[in-house]
Each structure stands twice: as structure tokens, then as C-alpha cells.
Design a protein around this motif. Structure first.
Motif, PDB file in Angstrom:
ATOM      1  N   SER A  74       0.837  -1.202   0.000  1.00 28.06           N
ATOM      2  CA  SER A  74       0.000   0.000   0.000  1.00 28.06           C
ATOM      3  C   SER A  74       0.872   1.252   0.000  1.00 28.06           C
ATOM      4  CB  SER A  74      -0.930   0.012   1.214  1.00 28.06           C
ATOM      5  OG  SER A  74      -1.742  -1.145   1.178  1.00 28.06           O
ATOM      6  N   PRO A  87      -5.092   2.760   2.591  1.00 27.05           N
ATOM      7  CA  PRO A  87      -4.625   2.912   3.966  1.00 27.05           C
ATOM      8  C   PRO A  87      -3.364   2.091   4.235  1.00 27.05           C
ATOM      9  CG  PRO A  87      -6.943   2.291   3.892  1.00 27.05           C
ATOM     10  CD  PRO A  87      -6.422   2.187   2.508  1.00 27.05           C
ATOM     11  N   THR A  94      -3.531  -4.896   6.811  1.00 25.51           N
ATOM     12  CA  THR A  94      -4.235  -3.630   6.650  1.00 25.51           C
ATOM     13  C   THR A  94      -5.212  -3.657   5.485  1.00 25.51           C
ATOM     14  OG1 THR A  94      -2.211  -2.604   7.424  1.00 25.51           O
ATOM     15  CG2 THR A  94      -3.894  -1.147   6.514  1.00 25.51           C
ATOM     16  N   THR A  95      -4.699  -4.048   4.325  1.00 23.26           N
ATOM     17  CA  THR A  95      -5.549  -3.993   3.134  1.00 23.26           C
ATOM     18  C   THR A  95      -6.361  -5.282   3.029  1.00 23.26           C
ATOM     19  OG1 THR A  95      -3.768  -2.729   2.136  1.00 23.26           O
ATOM     20  CG2 THR A  95      -5.526  -3.502   0.668  1.00 23.26           C
ATOM     21  N   ASP A 145      -3.583  -2.562  -5.666  1.00 23.27           N
ATOM     22  CA  ASP A 145      -2.950  -2.868  -4.380  1.00 23.27           C
ATOM     23  C   ASP A 145      -3.716  -4.052  -3.794  1.00 23.27           C
ATOM     24  OD1 ASP A 145      -1.718  -2.852  -1.918  1.00 23.27           O
ATOM     25  OD2 ASP A 145      -2.951  -1.195  -1.129  1.00 23.27           O
TER      26      ASP A 145
HETATM   27 MG   LIG Z   1      -1.832  -2.808   2.270  1.00 20.67          MG
END
Ligand SMILES: [Mg+2]
Ligand SMILES: Nc1nc2c(ncn2[C@@H]2O[C@H](COP(=O)(O)OP(=O)(O)OP(=O)(O)O)[C@@H](O)[C@H]2O)c(=O)[nH]1
Length: 554
Positions: A74, A87, A94-95, A145
Motif C-alpha cells: 500500500s 490505507p 491492513t488492506t 494494491d
Molecule cells: Mg496494504
């Protein structure tokens, strides 16, 4: 089958790619229904996906950032977009869903993103009027991403696997801590060895390594990549957190976008993978097909189940029955005729029966005895032998298809055989001329005997009534009426005795002729119901093999 490695600068000819895809389609047309579906899934997926990808924008290049959680996908995504779009987090992973950034007009890219399934709220358009020409070099790039593939979340991994199957190029992002993790190499990088020309590896977070360490880590990573079969793929270093840390990556992406080759290369690599996976399903030899010996064995076994021996036996008996009825002593012929005709008993055409009708119009109605268990198993063995011999040289999957085809119409065989037997002209429809001649002679001698008898009876009657006697001529000492009577009777017996061996010989000949005709009819059934389906599989195999050879061409 080792595919030729298209180096990074070797172009894929779109026409050749289309021809190869068409060859895969032909392979599927030939193999569908013959080989287990599971073995054909990758080829079906490829054909479907390639068709859609090529129909969508070819001006866009779909590039995915893939890697373990925390490697900095990311961060790189945002750095390339020069915006905070996806983010970046300290909490891992996170993603959770793919984000996309489009450089250039979003319309066509929109359909591409619909197809890969990136939700509209996760799509961003990079280029705007404000950017002037800053981003022009990346125009046509659609960057994704991806979630992490080593996730605790199973859904992440599924999503990554799905998207990796669709994108044109993959940038694998690794970091100094986890670049040697087993999962990325065994489950992912190794799988991409046929996609070297659309693969890029990035060692991110280079700033976290002491500068002196960097060459050693890069060399180690290169060694691992070589072991994955990814010799020669570009290996770059990046630092996502520094503006000047992604220059190399940006330049590589600009080249990719400018070439407009990634989509074609990706699909060409997919064709290589699919062809290599199918390689073991086709060999190099051309199958010979069922040979004459097996076909003869099949015919013999079919003849057994069709009751051909019983029918030919009946033909011989019927011939004798009918010959005697025509040539025998006229006074016993009528009695002969009262006995049933042996062929009639089998419900096969008896005297005057019209066996010249086309077989199709005959209802299967013979009363030929049902096959015995031994005959049935002999047929099973013969069919098996046909399949074994036809399929013996074929590679995995096909012998089963041949066996299935050989047995595919087994249930229809009894009716077909019955129709074939019922429709065969057994050669007994015409009374031979010699029967009629002998018959006529028999009548002649019988009439002679009757004339003599009549004459004698008349003489006795005249004598009994006291009437003047007839003048009876004599031959030697014997009166003519007696001579006529006895001579007629003796001649009749003599003709019957002389005819008997001839009838026996002719009956045996009629049996052989009928047998020939029945075997021809039965072998036609075998050809249609057993051999033709087998040949059908062999033709499919040939087509599949040729198609796969075309699909392997570079
Ligand atoms: Mg990520
Ligand atoms: N020092 C340094 N930190 C980085 C670099 N790239 C990313 N990071 C940090 O690494 C952490 C993870 O970055 P992300 O970009 O969220 O990683 P990711 O690969 O997207 O992770 P997931 O979304 O969980 O798969 C963040 O705290 C980033 O700030 C880098 O090049 N150098």
C-alpha cells in the motif's frame, strides 16, 4: 514441454497468440466429454479469461502489487500515485480488498475493473487536468494494491489468488525481514515461472538495511528467485517512504505501459502453462485403430450372441425340408408340407417370405434363442479386446474414453443384432430350377405309375363285370400296365434316392452362404455400434493432439 522464454524485450505477436488460443479451443472441443472435466478446467478457464481480457481494453496494463503483509504494497501504491489512496497501517493485515488506481481516462479502465471485480469505491483516477503531463508516461496503467497472501484472513488469500489469475503483470513486493519466507516462494513465485516476462520483484524497505548489507541480501534473494525458476526477472530495490525511493520501479512501470505487451505476454505465459499441464494427455504416436483380427473376433462374438449358429443350422434344415418338399415323391410331399418349416420356427422368413425389406422396417421379432451367459461374456471380452488394443498406445485418460466408447451402445446391441439377422436375405427365397425339374420328373413317373395302376384296375373291373377284356400289350413277358406301375414306382424311388445326397450337399452350401451373409450383417452392426464410437475417440485424440501441438507453437 519446455516453453521458450520470451525475454523482457521479446514481443508477443497478437495474431500468433490468438491462433494459439484458438488451438486450445480446438483441443477442448476434441477432448470435452472424452477426458475427465477436472483435467480440462485450466484450459477452459484460460480460454474464457483470454477471450474477455482481449475483448476489454488492450491499451491498459493491469499491474498488481502482491506480497506478504507489511511488505509495503500500500505504501508503494500510494507513493506511485503520489496520493494517500490506500490505507497504510501498523495493524496487520491492513488492506482487506483490492484498491485500484487508473492513470488516464477512466472509462475503458472501468470495464476492466468491473471484470476483475474492484469495487467502484476502491477505484481512483490518478490523472487530472491539474497534473499536466507529469503522469503522462504512466497513462494506461491500472495499478492494483492487493491484500496480503500470507494472511490470517482466508478471504484475503482467495482474493489474491483470484486477482493474480487475471492481471497482466505482477510486482512482487518483499521486505528484508520476510523475503525468504517459504510461502511466497513455494506457493507463489514458483507458480509464476512461466510468467517471467511479466514478473518484477521489488525489495522494499531498503532503507531498513545497512547499505553494506544490501548487496548480500539482493544476492541471496536472486539465488532464491533462480531456484524458483525465475532466472532473469528484474529485481529492484525501493524505499516507499522516500520520494526518490521508487524511481527505478516507476521507470520499469513506464516501460511496461509504453510497450503495451504485458497483457499479451501474460496470456502467452498462461497458454504455455496450460499446454505444459496438458502435455501428458497427448503422445506422439498416431493411434492405429482397431485392427482386422480384433474386428473379426468381435464379429464372431456378436454372431454368437445374435444366434447365428442357430439360424444357419435352421437354414440347412429348411433347405432340406423345402428341397424334399419340392423334389420328393409327390404322394408324400403333402405330408412333408404339414411339418413346420425350421426357419419359420425362428420367425425368420419362411417360403415366400419377403426378406428383401430394409432392415429398419422390421420389428425386432426373431425368436432366435437368447444368448447364453458364456456367449455374453465372450462378447464382453471381445469388446474389451477392441478397446484395449485401440487404446493401448494412448496416454492417460484416453484408454478409459476408448473403453467407454466401445461400451457406449452396448444396450442397443441386442435389438440391432436381431434386426440385422431378421433383415438378412438367407438365400432361400427362390426355388432352384433343379428342384422344379426333379419335381416335374417325379410327377411324370408318378403319373406313369398311376396310369399303369388305372389300366390294371380297369382290366380287373372289366373282368369282374364279365365284359370283353382289353387287349393288353406286353413288353417281353410283362404286361405293359404292370410295367408302367412298377417302373413308375421304382423310378420315383430311384430319383428320390439319387436326389438325397445332392440335397444334402446343396443344403450345406446354402448354410455356408447364409452364414457369410449373416456375418456380414453382424459385422456391420459391430462396426456401427462398437468400432465407430472407438474410432470417434481416436479421431478426437488426433484432433486434440494436433491442436495442442499448434497451441505450443511460439
Ligand atoms: Mg496494504
Ligand atoms: N521504513 C520503511 N517503512 C515502510 C516502507 N514501506 C512501508 N513501510 C511501513 O511498513 C508498514 C506496512 O506498510 P503497508 O504499506 O501497509 O504494507 P502492506 O504490504 O500494504 O500491508 P497489508 O496491507 O497488511 O498487506 C507501514 O507502517 C509502512 O509505513 C519502506 O520502504 N521503508
Amino acid at each position: 514441454m519446455r516453453e521458450a522464454f520470451r525475454g523482457g524485450d521479446q514481443r508477443v505477436d497478437p495474431d500468433l497468440l490468438l491462433a494459439r488460443l484458438d488451438a486450445v479451443r480446438r483441443f477442448l472441443a476434441a477432448a470435452d466429454g472424452r477426458l475427465p472435466d477436472a483435467q480440462l478446467v485450466p484450459a477452459h478457464t484460460l480460454v474464457e479469461r483470454a477471450g474477455t481480457r482481449l475483448a476489454l481494453s488492450r491499451d491498459h496494463t493491469l499491474v498488481a502489487l502482491a506480497g506478504a503483509t507489511g511488505s509495503g504494497k500500500s505504501s508503494l501504491f500510494n507513493a506511485l500515485a503520489r496520493l494517500e489512496l490506500s490505507p497504510v497501517g501498523v495493524r496487520r493485515p491492513t488492506t482487506g480488498v483490492a484498491h485500484a488506481c487508473v492513470w488516464g481516462p477512466p472509462e475503458d479502465a472501468g470495464r476492466l475493473l468491473d471484470w476483475v471485480g474492484v469495487l467502484p469505491r476502491h477505484r481512483f483516477v490518478r490523472e487530472s487536468a491539474l497534473d499536466a503531463d507529469d503522469e503522462a508516461a504512466l497513462r494506461g496503467l491500472v495499478l492494483l494494491d492487493l491484500p496480503d497472501f500470507d494472511s490470517v484472513q482466508r478471504s484475503h488469500r482467495l482474493e489474491v489468488d483470484r486477482l493474480l489469475g487475471l492481471v497482466d503483470q505482477v510486482v512482487w513486493v518483499v521486505d528484508p525481514q520476510k523475503y525468504a519466507d517459504r510461502v511466497i516462494h513455494t506457493s507463489y513465485l514458483r507458480e509464476f515461472h512461466r510468467h517471467r516476462d511479466v514478473t518484477l520483484v521489488v525489495l522494499n524497505q531498503a532503507d531498513r538495511l545497512p547499505p553494506a548489507e544490501l548487496p548480500r541480501v539482493l544476492a541471496d534473494l536472486r539465488r532464491l528467485l533462480d531456484a524458483d525458476g525465475l532466472e532473469g526477472v528484474p529485481l529492484l530495490t525501493t524505499t516507499a517512504t522516500r520520494p526518490d525511493g521508487i524511481t527505478e520501479l516507476r521507470a520499469a512501470l513506464e516501460r511496461t505501459v509504453a510497450e503495451r505487451q504485458a497483457a499479451l505476454r501474460r496470456l502467452a505465459g498462461d497458454v504455455d502453462t496450460v499446454v505444459a499441464g496438458l502435455d501428458e494427455l497427448v503422445g506422439t504416436t498416431r493411434p492405429a485403430g482397431p485392427d482386422d483380427t480384433t474386428a473379426d473376433e468381435l464379429t464372431r462374438a456378436l454372431a454368437g450372441t445374435a444366434g447365428v449358429p442357430a439360424v444357419t443350422e435352421a437354414v440347412e434344415q429348411a433347405y432340406r425340408h423345402r428341397a424334399v418338399a419340392s423334389t420328393g415323391w409327390p404322394l408324400v410331399r403333402g405330408w412333408r408340407r404339414l411339418r413346420p418349416d425350421p426357419l419359420r420356427r425362428l420367425h425368420l422368413p419362411g417360403p415366400g417370405g419377403d426378406s428383401a425389406q430394409p432392415a429398419e422396417s422390421l420389428v425386432a421379432a426373431t425368436s432366435v434363442p437368447d444368448p447364453t451367459a458364456a456367449q455374453r461374456s465372450a462378447l464382453g471380452l471381445a469388446i474389451r479386446a477392441v478397446a484395449d488394443r485401440a487404446g493401448s498406445e494412448l496416454p492417460a485418460g484416453w484408454p478409459t474414453a476408448v473403453t467407454d466408447a466401445a461400451r457406449s451402445r452396448l444396450a442397443d446391441l441386442p435389438d440391432a443384432l436381431d434386426r440385422a439377422v431378421a433383415g438378412t436375405d438367407l438365400g432361400l427365397n427362390h426355388r432352384p430350377l433343379w428342384w422344379r425339374l426333379v419335381g416335374a420328373v417325379q410327377w411324370l413317373v408318378t403319373l406313369t405309375a398311376l396310369a399303369g395302376l388305372g389300366w390294371l384296375v380297369l382290366g380287373y373291373a372289366l373282368r369282374a363285370l364279365g365284359l370283353p377284356e382289353l387287349d393288353t400289350p406286353r413288353v417281353g413277358e410283362v404286361p405293359l400296365p404292370t410295367l408302367l406301375l412298377l417302373g413308375g414306382l421304382l423310378a420315383g424311388l430311384l430319383v428320390a434316392a439319387l436326389t438325397r445326397p445332392v440335397v444334402r450337399w446343396a443344403a450345406a452350401r446354402a448354410r455356408r452362404r447364409a452364414e457369410q451373409r449373416l456375418l456380414t450383417a453382424v459385422s456391420a452392426v459391430g462396426d456401427e455400434y462398437v468400432l465407430a464410437p472407438v474410432r470417434g475417440v481416436l479421431t478426437s485424440y488426433d484432433e486434440a493432439r494436433d491442436a495442442l501441438r499448434d497451441a505450443a507453437r511460439h
